[in-house]
Design a protein around this motif. Structure first.
Motif, PDB file in Angstrom:
ATOM      1  N   THR A  71      64.248  25.735  43.316  1.00  0.00           N
ATOM      2  CA  THR A  71      63.361  24.687  42.819  1.00  0.00           C
ATOM      3  C   THR A  71      63.877  23.334  43.320  1.00  0.00           C
ATOM      4  O   THR A  71      65.017  23.229  43.808  1.00  0.00           O
ATOM      5  N   ALA A  72      63.093  22.295  43.159  1.00  0.00           N
ATOM      6  CA  ALA A  72      63.530  20.948  43.551  1.00  0.00           C
ATOM      7  C   ALA A  72      64.792  20.555  42.780  1.00  0.00           C
ATOM      8  O   ALA A  72      65.720  19.966  43.342  1.00  0.00           O
ATOM      9  N   ARG A  73      64.838  20.886  41.506  1.00  0.00           N
ATOM     10  CA  ARG A  73      66.014  20.585  40.668  1.00  0.00           C
ATOM     11  C   ARG A  73      67.256  21.307  41.189  1.00  0.00           C
ATOM     12  O   ARG A  73      68.336  20.724  41.281  1.00  0.00           O
ATOM     13  N   GLU A  74      67.092  22.577  41.542  1.00  0.00           N
ATOM     14  CA  GLU A  74      68.218  23.355  42.063  1.00  0.00           C
ATOM     15  C   GLU A  74      68.646  22.856  43.440  1.00  0.00           C
ATOM     16  O   GLU A  74      69.847  22.807  43.738  1.00  0.00           O
ATOM     17  N   ARG A  75      67.685  22.466  44.284  1.00  0.00           N
ATOM     18  CA  ARG A  75      68.028  21.922  45.609  1.00  0.00           C
ATOM     19  C   ARG A  75      68.818  20.628  45.471  1.00  0.00           C
ATOM     20  O   ARG A  75      69.777  20.396  46.210  1.00  0.00           O
ATOM     21  N   ALA A  76      68.418  19.779  44.525  1.00  0.00           N
ATOM     22  CA  ALA A  76      69.154  18.530  44.313  1.00  0.00           C
ATOM     23  C   ALA A  76      70.580  18.825  43.858  1.00  0.00           C
ATOM     24  O   ALA A  76      71.534  18.185  44.313  1.00  0.00           O
ATOM     25  N   LEU A  77      70.740  19.796  42.978  1.00  0.00           N
ATOM     26  CA  LEU A  77      72.061  20.194  42.508  1.00  0.00           C
ATOM     27  C   LEU A  77      72.921  20.691  43.665  1.00  0.00           C
ATOM     28  O   LEU A  77      74.061  20.247  43.842  1.00  0.00           O
TER      29      LEU A  77
ATOM     30  N   GLY B 199      72.552  20.199  46.891  1.00  0.00           N
ATOM     31  CA  GLY B 199      72.834  19.111  47.832  1.00  0.00           C
ATOM     32  C   GLY B 199      73.918  18.177  47.341  1.00  0.00           C
ATOM     33  O   GLY B 199      74.795  17.753  48.106  1.00  0.00           O
ATOM     34  N   TRP B 200      73.875  17.854  46.056  1.00  0.00           N
ATOM     35  CA  TRP B 200      74.880  16.960  45.470  1.00  0.00           C
ATOM     36  C   TRP B 200      76.278  17.577  45.550  1.00  0.00           C
ATOM     37  O   TRP B 200      77.221  16.926  45.995  1.00  0.00           O
ATOM     38  N   VAL B 201      76.423  18.828  45.132  1.00  0.00           N
ATOM     39  CA  VAL B 201      77.776  19.408  45.110  1.00  0.00           C
ATOM     40  C   VAL B 201      78.313  19.614  46.521  1.00  0.00           C
ATOM     41  O   VAL B 201      79.533  19.531  46.723  1.00  0.00           O
ATOM     42  N   ARG B 202      77.437  19.822  47.487  1.00  0.00           N
ATOM     43  CA  ARG B 202      77.929  19.893  48.871  1.00  0.00           C
ATOM     44  C   ARG B 202      78.498  18.550  49.312  1.00  0.00           C
ATOM     45  O   ARG B 202      79.533  18.491  49.979  1.00  0.00           O
ATOM     46  N   LYS B 203      77.830  17.472  48.930  1.00  0.00           N
ATOM     47  CA  LYS B 203      78.348  16.143  49.272  1.00  0.00           C
ATOM     48  C   LYS B 203      79.674  15.886  48.563  1.00  0.00           C
ATOM     49  O   LYS B 203      80.595  15.319  49.153  1.00  0.00           O
ATOM     50  N   VAL B 204      79.779  16.293  47.311  1.00  0.00           N
ATOM     51  CA  VAL B 204      81.028  16.139  46.561  1.00  0.00           C
ATOM     52  C   VAL B 204      82.146  16.926  47.239  1.00  0.00           C
ATOM     53  O   VAL B 204      83.273  16.450  47.356  1.00  0.00           O
ATOM     54  N   ALA B 205      81.839  18.126  47.719  1.00  0.00           N
ATOM     55  CA  ALA B 205      82.848  18.977  48.337  1.00  0.00           C
ATOM     56  C   ALA B 205      83.292  18.482  49.706  1.00  0.00           C
ATOM     57  O   ALA B 205      84.458  18.599  50.063  1.00  0.00           O
ATOM     58  N   VAL B 206      82.364  17.924  50.471  1.00  0.00           N
ATOM     59  CA  VAL B 206      82.653  17.582  51.863  1.00  0.00           C
ATOM     60  C   VAL B 206      83.054  16.120  52.043  1.00  0.00           C
ATOM     61  O   VAL B 206      83.997  15.808  52.779  1.00  0.00           O
ATOM     62  N   MET B 207      82.340  15.207  51.408  1.00  0.00           N
ATOM     63  CA  MET B 207      82.604  13.796  51.606  1.00  0.00           C
ATOM     64  C   MET B 207      82.273  13.017  50.333  1.00  0.00           C
ATOM     65  O   MET B 207      81.280  12.294  50.279  1.00  0.00           O
ATOM     66  N   PRO B 208      83.105  13.148  49.309  1.00  0.00           N
ATOM     67  CA  PRO B 208      82.786  12.504  48.034  1.00  0.00           C
ATOM     68  C   PRO B 208      82.675  10.983  48.136  1.00  0.00           C
ATOM     69  O   PRO B 208      81.886  10.379  47.409  1.00  0.00           O
ATOM     70  N   HIS B 209      83.413  10.391  49.053  1.00  0.00           N
ATOM     71  CA  HIS B 209      83.360   8.929  49.214  1.00  0.00           C
ATOM     72  C   HIS B 209      82.104   8.470  49.961  1.00  0.00           C
ATOM     73  O   HIS B 209      81.858   7.275  50.075  1.00  0.00           O
ATOM     74  N   GLY B 210      81.307   9.422  50.422  1.00  0.00           N
ATOM     75  CA  GLY B 210      80.093   9.080  51.149  1.00  0.00           C
ATOM     76  C   GLY B 210      78.826   9.197  50.318  1.00  0.00           C
ATOM     77  O   GLY B 210      77.727   9.023  50.844  1.00  0.00           O
ATOM     78  N   THR B 211      78.963   9.489  49.023  1.00  0.00           N
ATOM     79  CA  THR B 211      77.767   9.593  48.181  1.00  0.00           C
ATOM     80  C   THR B 211      77.220   8.197  47.892  1.00  0.00           C
ATOM     81  O   THR B 211      77.931   7.201  48.017  1.00  0.00           O
TER      82      THR B 211
ATOM     83  N   GLY C 133      74.001   5.770  45.589  1.00  0.00           N
ATOM     84  CA  GLY C 133      73.089   5.677  44.461  1.00  0.00           C
ATOM     85  C   GLY C 133      71.814   6.458  44.707  1.00  0.00           C
ATOM     86  O   GLY C 133      71.227   7.009  43.767  1.00  0.00           O
ATOM     87  N   GLU C 134      71.378   6.527  45.950  1.00  0.00           N
ATOM     88  CA  GLU C 134      70.178   7.303  46.280  1.00  0.00           C
ATOM     89  C   GLU C 134      70.403   8.790  46.005  1.00  0.00           C
ATOM     90  O   GLU C 134      69.484   9.489  45.558  1.00  0.00           O
ATOM     91  N   ASP C 135      71.612   9.259  46.273  1.00  0.00           N
ATOM     92  CA  ASP C 135      71.931  10.660  45.999  1.00  0.00           C
ATOM     93  C   ASP C 135      71.850  10.943  44.500  1.00  0.00           C
ATOM     94  O   ASP C 135      71.312  11.969  44.083  1.00  0.00           O
ATOM     95  N   VAL C 136      72.390  10.036  43.702  1.00  0.00           N
ATOM     96  CA  VAL C 136      72.333  10.194  42.246  1.00  0.00           C
ATOM     97  C   VAL C 136      70.889  10.106  41.773  1.00  0.00           C
ATOM     98  O   VAL C 136      70.458  10.880  40.908  1.00  0.00           O
TER      99      VAL C 136
END
Length: 191
Positions: free
Chosen positions: A99-105, A107-119, A121-124
């Protein structure tokens, strides 16, 4: 062998039929993994994750971090909660069937895992737009960071995915996990 370590091994045998390689590793300090998992339970509860969302979060996080052990374990659990093709897609970063909600989840955790300093406000905001509130976003982020810590210890100290995954993981999940440490040989325990 401490009583705590033996309890951990006994729980593994009851749950999986064998002592897991990561338990052999954490047997050096069972209290540390127990404390870590208590924090994970608290963060998961605060995030309000259901079983499928938890599987998506961990599978996406593990695959982004290159952790084959957790990717196989949680990809298999996600397949049980839904289907193997969706689990394999999450492990590959495709997110087909979410779902869109699951895709956002995911996508977010992948960013946290790979490049947390690159997140950003748009991601949130993407998380908010799909129904996650700020408390949940914080708890999801803590949960992902704690999973990364767990994966880091396992990976750095050589815990290979258990040989049992060859028989228990769905073929689609096995095919999707092309990263990290290989599944152990039948005769080895840690490399």
């Amino acid at each position: 062998m401490t009583d705590e370590a033996q309890r951990m091994f006994d729980e593994d045998v009851a749950d999986t039929g064998h002592v897991m390689n990561n338990s052999r590793l954490w047997a050096y300090r069972p209290g540390l993994v127990a404390g870590l998992f208590e924090l994970l339970r608290e963060a998961g509860k605060a995030a309000g994750l259901d079983g499928r969302e938890r599987g998506i979060l961990i599978a996406a996080c593990a695959s982004a971090a290159g952790d084959s052990y957790c990717a196989l374990a949680w990809g298999s659990r996600l397949a049980e909660a839904g289907d193997a093709d969706t689990a394999a897609a999450v492990l590959r970063g495709a997110d087909v069937g979410l779902t869109a909600r699951e895709r956002a989840l995911a996508g977010w955790v992948r960013k946290v895992a790979v490049m947390p300093h690159g997140t950003s406000g748009e991601d949130v905001q993407e998380l908010r737009d799909t129904g996650w509130d700020d408390l949940q976003v914080f708890a999801i982020t803590v949960f992902a960071a704690l999973r990364i810590a767990f994966s880091t210890v396992n990976g750095a100290l050589g815990a290979r995915p258990d040989a049992a995954f060859r028989a228990t993981a769905p073929p689609a999940v096995l095919d999707a996990v092309t990263f990290g440490r290989p599944i152990e040989d039948e005769t080895s325990k840690l490399s």
